[in-house]
Design a protein around this motif. Sequence first.
Motif, PDB file in Angstrom:
ATOM      1  N   MET A   1      24.700   6.986  -3.533  1.00 35.11           N
ATOM      2  CA  MET A   1      23.717   7.998  -3.259  1.00 35.11           C
ATOM      3  C   MET A   1      22.392   7.310  -2.955  1.00 35.11           C
ATOM      4  N   CYS A   2      21.667   7.871  -2.029  1.00 33.83           N
ATOM      5  CA  CYS A   2      20.397   7.324  -1.598  1.00 33.83           C
ATOM      6  C   CYS A   2      19.250   8.086  -2.261  1.00 33.83           C
ATOM      7  N   LEU A   3      18.411   7.388  -2.984  1.00 34.22           N
ATOM      8  CA  LEU A   3      17.228   7.995  -3.578  1.00 34.22           C
ATOM      9  C   LEU A   3      16.009   7.236  -3.098  1.00 34.22           C
ATOM     10  N   SER A   4      14.996   7.953  -2.713  1.00 29.85           N
ATOM     11  CA  SER A   4      13.743   7.307  -2.378  1.00 29.85           C
ATOM     12  C   SER A   4      12.758   7.680  -3.476  1.00 29.85           C
ATOM     13  N   ILE A   5      12.591   6.782  -4.411  1.00 32.55           N
ATOM     14  CA  ILE A   5      11.737   7.022  -5.563  1.00 32.55           C
ATOM     15  C   ILE A   5      10.302   6.662  -5.192  1.00 32.55           C
ATOM     16  N   PRO A   6       9.355   7.563  -5.417  1.00 28.75           N
ATOM     17  CA  PRO A   6       7.969   7.227  -5.102  1.00 28.75           C
ATOM     18  C   PRO A   6       7.541   5.951  -5.836  1.00 28.75           C
ATOM     19  N   SER A   7       6.846   5.092  -5.102  1.00 29.46           N
ATOM     20  CA  SER A   7       6.370   3.822  -5.636  1.00 29.46           C
ATOM     21  C   SER A   7       4.869   3.735  -5.404  1.00 29.46           C
ATOM     22  N   LYS A   8       4.167   3.165  -6.376  1.00 25.99           N
ATOM     23  CA  LYS A   8       2.709   3.032  -6.269  1.00 25.99           C
ATOM     24  C   LYS A   8       2.360   1.640  -5.752  1.00 25.99           C
ATOM     25  N   VAL A   9       1.510   1.585  -4.734  1.00 22.93           N
ATOM     26  CA  VAL A   9       1.064   0.312  -4.181  1.00 22.93           C
ATOM     27  C   VAL A   9       0.061  -0.321  -5.145  1.00 22.93           C
TER      28      VAL A   9
ATOM     29  N   GLU B   1      18.087  -0.370  -6.640  1.00 21.54           N
ATOM     30  CA  GLU B   1      18.851  -0.200  -5.413  1.00 21.54           C
ATOM     31  C   GLU B   1      18.614   1.141  -4.736  1.00 21.54           C
ATOM     32  N   GLY B   2      17.759   1.962  -5.311  1.00 23.92           N
ATOM     33  CA  GLY B   2      17.548   3.302  -4.786  1.00 23.92           C
ATOM     34  C   GLY B   2      17.058   3.360  -3.360  1.00 23.92           C
ATOM     35  N   ASP B   3      16.352   2.340  -2.907  1.00 30.27           N
ATOM     36  CA  ASP B   3      15.834   2.379  -1.537  1.00 30.27           C
ATOM     37  C   ASP B   3      16.632   1.473  -0.595  1.00 30.27           C
ATOM     38  N   GLN B   4      17.753   0.973  -1.035  1.00 32.68           N
ATOM     39  CA  GLN B   4      18.532   0.028  -0.232  1.00 32.68           C
ATOM     40  C   GLN B   4      19.716   0.699   0.460  1.00 32.68           C
ATOM     41  N   CYS B   5      19.626   1.985   0.721  1.00 37.04           N
ATOM     42  CA  CYS B   5      20.730   2.722   1.327  1.00 37.04           C
ATOM     43  C   CYS B   5      21.004   2.252   2.745  1.00 37.04           C
ATOM     44  N   GLU B   6      22.255   2.263   3.093  1.00 31.05           N
ATOM     45  CA  GLU B   6      22.659   1.883   4.448  1.00 31.05           C
ATOM     46  C   GLU B   6      23.280   3.104   5.111  1.00 31.05           C
ATOM     47  N   GLY B   7      23.105   3.174   6.399  1.00 29.27           N
ATOM     48  CA  GLY B   7      23.768   4.224   7.166  1.00 29.27           C
ATOM     49  C   GLY B   7      23.162   5.592   7.019  1.00 29.27           C
ATOM     50  N   SER B   8      21.955   5.696   6.509  1.00 32.98           N
ATOM     51  CA  SER B   8      21.357   7.026   6.412  1.00 32.98           C
ATOM     52  C   SER B   8      20.028   7.058   7.106  1.00 32.98           C
TER      53      SER B   8
ATOM     54  N   GLY C   1      -3.125   1.883  -4.637  1.00 31.22           N
ATOM     55  CA  GLY C   1      -3.198   3.151  -5.355  1.00 31.22           C
ATOM     56  C   GLY C   1      -2.422   4.272  -4.694  1.00 31.22           C
ATOM     57  N   ASP C   2      -2.057   4.103  -3.411  1.00 29.88           N
ATOM     58  CA  ASP C   2      -1.264   5.112  -2.713  1.00 29.88           C
ATOM     59  C   ASP C   2       0.168   5.122  -3.236  1.00 29.88           C
ATOM     60  N   TYR C   3       0.793   6.279  -3.155  1.00 26.59           N
ATOM     61  CA  TYR C   3       2.221   6.400  -3.437  1.00 26.59           C
ATOM     62  C   TYR C   3       2.954   6.418  -2.103  1.00 26.59           C
ATOM     63  N   VAL C   4       4.059   5.689  -2.056  1.00 28.07           N
ATOM     64  CA  VAL C   4       4.818   5.547  -0.814  1.00 28.07           C
ATOM     65  C   VAL C   4       6.306   5.739  -1.073  1.00 28.07           C
ATOM     66  N   LEU C   5       7.031   5.980   0.013  1.00 22.36           N
ATOM     67  CA  LEU C   5       8.494   6.026  -0.037  1.00 22.36           C
ATOM     68  C   LEU C   5       9.012   4.837   0.758  1.00 22.36           C
ATOM     69  N   ILE C   6      10.047   4.194   0.232  1.00 23.85           N
ATOM     70  CA  ILE C   6      10.589   2.962   0.805  1.00 23.85           C
ATOM     71  C   ILE C   6      12.038   3.190   1.216  1.00 23.85           C
TER      72      ILE C   6
ATOM     73  N   ILE D   1       8.147   0.271   3.840  1.00 29.51           N
ATOM     74  CA  ILE D   1       7.408   1.476   3.499  1.00 29.51           C
ATOM     75  C   ILE D   1       7.488   2.389   4.716  1.00 29.51           C
ATOM     76  N   MET D   2       8.014   3.590   4.492  1.00 31.58           N
ATOM     77  CA  MET D   2       8.231   4.518   5.598  1.00 31.58           C
ATOM     78  C   MET D   2       7.108   5.537   5.724  1.00 31.58           C
ATOM     79  N   ASN D   3       6.562   5.982   4.588  1.00 35.52           N
ATOM     80  CA  ASN D   3       5.469   6.943   4.632  1.00 35.52           C
ATOM     81  C   ASN D   3       4.786   7.038   3.279  1.00 35.52           C
ATOM     82  N   LYS D   4       3.599   7.626   3.314  1.00 36.84           N
ATOM     83  CA  LYS D   4       2.871   7.890   2.079  1.00 36.84           C
ATOM     84  C   LYS D   4       3.299   9.254   1.561  1.00 36.84           C
ATOM     85  N   ILE D   5       3.117   9.447   0.265  1.00 33.07           N
ATOM     86  CA  ILE D   5       3.420  10.730  -0.355  1.00 33.07           C
ATOM     87  C   ILE D   5       2.220  11.129  -1.203  1.00 33.07           C
TER      88      ILE D   5
END
Length: 94
Positions: free
Chosen positions: A1-9, A87-94, A43-48, A53-57
Amino acid sequence: MCLSIPSKVVKIDEDTNLATVDTMGVQREASLDLMADADVKIGDYVLIHIGFIMNKIDEEDALTSLEIYKEILAAMDEEERQNAILEGDQCEGS
């Protein structure tokens, strides 16, 4: 399962275009190559996704998501928790 957990820079290295992010207490590097120049700040939160980094949240949305992830993680054993975070942001094929 692919999860993109918010991460703080927590750090940005402009020479390598890498950000150090904190994902629920786990720090790692993620590439800023797919983001516009100066779009991400400390200080920004991002999705990976797959190390980029794909976008800010929005911070409020990020904190809400993190609370839900904490509830999910509480139902897992320690090994499952670490794998989900690392491994939450290491999804392949999605």
